[in-house]
Write a protein that holds these residues in place. Structure first.
Motif, PDB file in Angstrom:
ATOM      1  N   CYS A  98       0.721  -1.133   0.056  1.00  5.78           N
ATOM      2  CA  CYS A  98      -0.152   0.015   0.002  1.00  5.78           C
ATOM      3  C   CYS A  98       0.870   1.095  -0.141  1.00  5.78           C
ATOM      4  CB  CYS A  98      -0.896   0.189   1.278  1.00  5.78           C
ATOM      5  SG  CYS A  98       0.000   0.032   2.879  1.00  5.78           S
ATOM      6  N   LEU A  99       0.401   2.313  -0.127  1.00  2.00           N
ATOM      7  CA  LEU A  99       0.859   3.764   0.144  1.00  2.00           C
ATOM      8  C   LEU A  99       0.066   4.398   1.007  1.00  2.00           C
ATOM      9  CD1 LEU A  99       1.558   5.927  -3.166  1.00  2.00           C
ATOM     10  CD2 LEU A  99       0.216   6.864  -1.139  1.00  2.00           C
ATOM     11  N   VAL A 100       0.797   5.020   1.948  1.00  2.00           N
ATOM     12  CA  VAL A 100       0.310   5.632   3.254  1.00  2.00           C
ATOM     13  C   VAL A 100       0.632   7.112   2.954  1.00  2.00           C
ATOM     14  CG1 VAL A 100       0.444   5.683   5.737  1.00  2.00           C
ATOM     15  CG2 VAL A 100       0.306   3.488   4.365  1.00  2.00           C
ATOM     16  N   LEU A 101      -0.263   8.005   2.998  1.00  2.31           N
ATOM     17  CA  LEU A 101      -0.243   9.243   3.263  1.00  2.31           C
ATOM     18  C   LEU A 101      -0.404   9.951   4.670  1.00  2.31           C
ATOM     19  CD1 LEU A 101      -2.672  10.522   0.280  1.00  2.31           C
ATOM     20  CD2 LEU A 101      -0.074  10.138   0.031  1.00  2.31           C
ATOM     21  N   VAL A 102       0.685  10.584   5.004  1.00  2.00           N
ATOM     22  CA  VAL A 102       0.684  11.078   6.601  1.00  2.00           C
ATOM     23  C   VAL A 102       0.632  12.440   6.281  1.00  2.00           C
ATOM     24  CG1 VAL A 102       1.742  11.033   8.819  1.00  2.00           C
ATOM     25  CG2 VAL A 102       1.722   9.002   7.389  1.00  2.00           C
ATOM     26  N   GLY A 103      -0.418  13.157   6.847  1.00  4.02           N
ATOM     27  CA  GLY A 103      -0.665  14.632   6.971  1.00  4.02           C
ATOM     28  C   GLY A 103       0.222  15.051   8.334  1.00  4.02           C
ATOM     29  N   VAL A 104       1.063  16.267   8.050  1.00  8.91           N
ATOM     30  CA  VAL A 104       1.765  16.694   9.195  1.00  8.91           C
ATOM     31  C   VAL A 104       1.658  18.287   9.130  1.00  8.91           C
ATOM     32  CG1 VAL A 104       3.374  14.667   9.412  1.00  8.91           C
ATOM     33  CG2 VAL A 104       4.038  16.621   7.882  1.00  8.91           C
TER      34      VAL A 104
END
Length: 120
Positions: free
Chosen positions: A32-38
């Motif tokens: 999978c591809l994980v996007l993490v907003g920071v």
């Protein structure tokens, strides 16, 4: 000052982030591809997209917009795979999407067979 809010996740390094991702998602990420907003060192949101759906129309723009709506100022992208697929081809479209939704691309990372490396 450390937070006592259990809903906030603070990260100071890529290792901290990789340790936090399974907890944030509620499952260990695979293929999978994980996007993490920071926002600075605070994680504001995370989104998981199975690699088989990355090229589906509208999936990636919707995920990036979702991260932006979490008041993130930046995004970290982590691709998880155990295959030898050419994940470096994702770098340019991911950069373009982050610019489109006004998110700073903080990092593009790859975890292949449990080993952390740069995506591009």
């Amino acid at each position: 000052m450390p937070t006592t809010d259990p809903t906030q996740v603070h990260v100071a390094s890529p290792t901290d982030l990789l340790t936090a991702i399974p907890t944030m998602l509620g499952t260990p990420p695979k293929e999978c591809l994980v996007l993490v907003g920071v926002s600075e060192t605070t994680v504001t949101a995370a989104a998981l997209i199975e690699l088989r759906h990355v090229a589906s129309p509208g999936v990636m723009p919707a995920a990036f917009h979702s991260i932006r709506r979490s008041f993130a100022t930046g995004v970290i992208v982590v691709v998880y795979t155990d295959t030898h697929a050419r994940t470096d081809l994702l770098a340019e479209p991911l950069e373009t999407l982050s610019v489109h939704v006004n998110l700073e691309m903080e990092a593009l990372l790859l975890v292949r067979r449990g080993e952390l490396q740069p995506l591009a």
